[in-house]
Design an enzyme around this catalytic site. Structure first.
Site, PDB file in Angstrom:
ATOM      1  N   SER A  26       1.002  -0.967   0.022  1.00  0.00           N
ATOM      2  CA  SER A  26       0.081  -0.115   0.216  1.00  0.00           C
ATOM      3  C   SER A  26       0.877   1.464  -0.021  1.00  0.00           C
ATOM      4  CB  SER A  26      -0.810  -0.109   1.167  1.00  0.00           C
ATOM      5  OG  SER A  26      -0.077  -0.177   2.348  1.00  0.00           O
ATOM      6  N   ASP A 231      -2.824   5.709  11.680  1.00  0.00           N
ATOM      7  CA  ASP A 231      -2.816   4.311  11.652  1.00  0.00           C
ATOM      8  C   ASP A 231      -1.237   3.907  11.872  1.00  0.00           C
ATOM      9  OD1 ASP A 231      -1.616   4.747   9.249  1.00  0.00           O
ATOM     10  OD2 ASP A 231      -3.091   3.749   8.074  1.00  0.00           O
ATOM     11  N   HIS A 234       0.886   4.142   7.309  1.00  0.00           N
ATOM     12  CA  HIS A 234       0.915   4.706   5.945  1.00  0.00           C
ATOM     13  C   HIS A 234       1.615   6.120   6.039  1.00  0.00           C
ATOM     14  CE1 HIS A 234      -2.455   1.789   5.365  1.00  0.00           C
ATOM     15  NE2 HIS A 234      -1.615   1.510   4.210  1.00  0.00           N
TER      16      HIS A 234
END
Length: 257
Positions: A26, A231, A234
């Protein structure tokens, strides 16, 4: 290097398109600027100026295997099922163009969020899709220059995956080089990072594995210290910009013109 001449248009007829593969999970696909809006997640649409380059100088291989002008989010039709935002790829590309290290650049997005190294083994869907996309980029006139790899966060959630990460990554590098016909393909990997990780020991195991890859033309850029979103995994948009610059500097320093 592998490739052929491209004729991108009247501004660069006969010029080759420098091809760089973007792969991993990601943080390579890009979550910069992606925030919760009610029950959904949305990209805020902000594109940093560091991602800008003269029109037509950076192309993106889309899901239909066609070159088009690159624009954020680069992985919008590749990392499907997720909301993509800013990754390091376009800042990387703009830095190469603006520093005159490349005249025409072709980015090949291949990353998929939440994937472990086992999902990138030879024969897997993601691996074979990446190889197919890279070969098509070459067939359509590109000259392969490097692969950028940012992956490993998922492997910190499993003792088995973390302990076997080095072996798996070495196999991945060897397979990619073999399948793309270039045993010296420059491979620039990003050292992963996280805040308040549930398994800090496993995070360190994967980071150590990344740092212990001693293969010719494999280079390391560390994401440690870059700001993360709430989070704890990221990268923020600003951090993705910094990472793109770091990747560009590694490319400029280590990949021959």
């Amino acid at each position: 290097m592998v490739g052929m001449d491209l004729q991108p248009g009247s501004d660069g007829e006969g010029e080759s398109l420098d091809v760089v593969i973007l792969s991993g999970q990601s943080n390579m696909a890009g979550r910069g600027g992606v925030h919760a809006v009610g029950q959904r997640r949305e990209w805020d649409g902000f594109v940093p100026q560091e991602s800008w380059a003269p029109n037509g100088t950076i192309k993106r291989l889309n899901v239909d295997l066609e070159w088009e002008d690159a624009a954020e989010p680069l992985h919008r039709d590749i990392d499907t099922g997720k909301v993509c935002g800013i990754g390091p790829g376009l800042t990387f590309g703009a830095a190469l163009i603006n520093q005159q290290r490349s005249r025409f650049l072709g980015l090949v997005p291949c990353a998929k969020g939440a994937t472990s190294i086992t999902e990138w083994t030879k024969g897997s869907f993601l691996y074979e899709r990446m190889i197919k996309r890279a070969k098509e980029a070459i067939r359509k006139g590109g000259v392969l220059r490097a692969l950028l790899w940012y992956q490993g966060e998922t492997d910190t959630l499993s003792e088995h995956l973390a302990r076997n990460y080095k072996r798996a990554l070495e196999a991945f590098i060897g397979n990619v080089r073999s399948d793309l016909g270039w045993d010296q393909l420059p491979f620039i990997q990003v050292g992963i990072t996280a805040h308040n990780h549930p398994h800090p020991r496993l995070l360190q195991l994967v980071r150590q594995a990344q740092q212990q890859i001693h293969i010719a033309n494999v280079f390391y850029v560390d994401a440690h210290g870059l700001a993360l979103q709430e989070d704890g995994v990221h990268l923020t948009t600003a951090s993705q910009v910094e990472l793109g610059k770091k990747l560009a500097q590694s490319f400029i320093s280590n990949v021959p013109p």
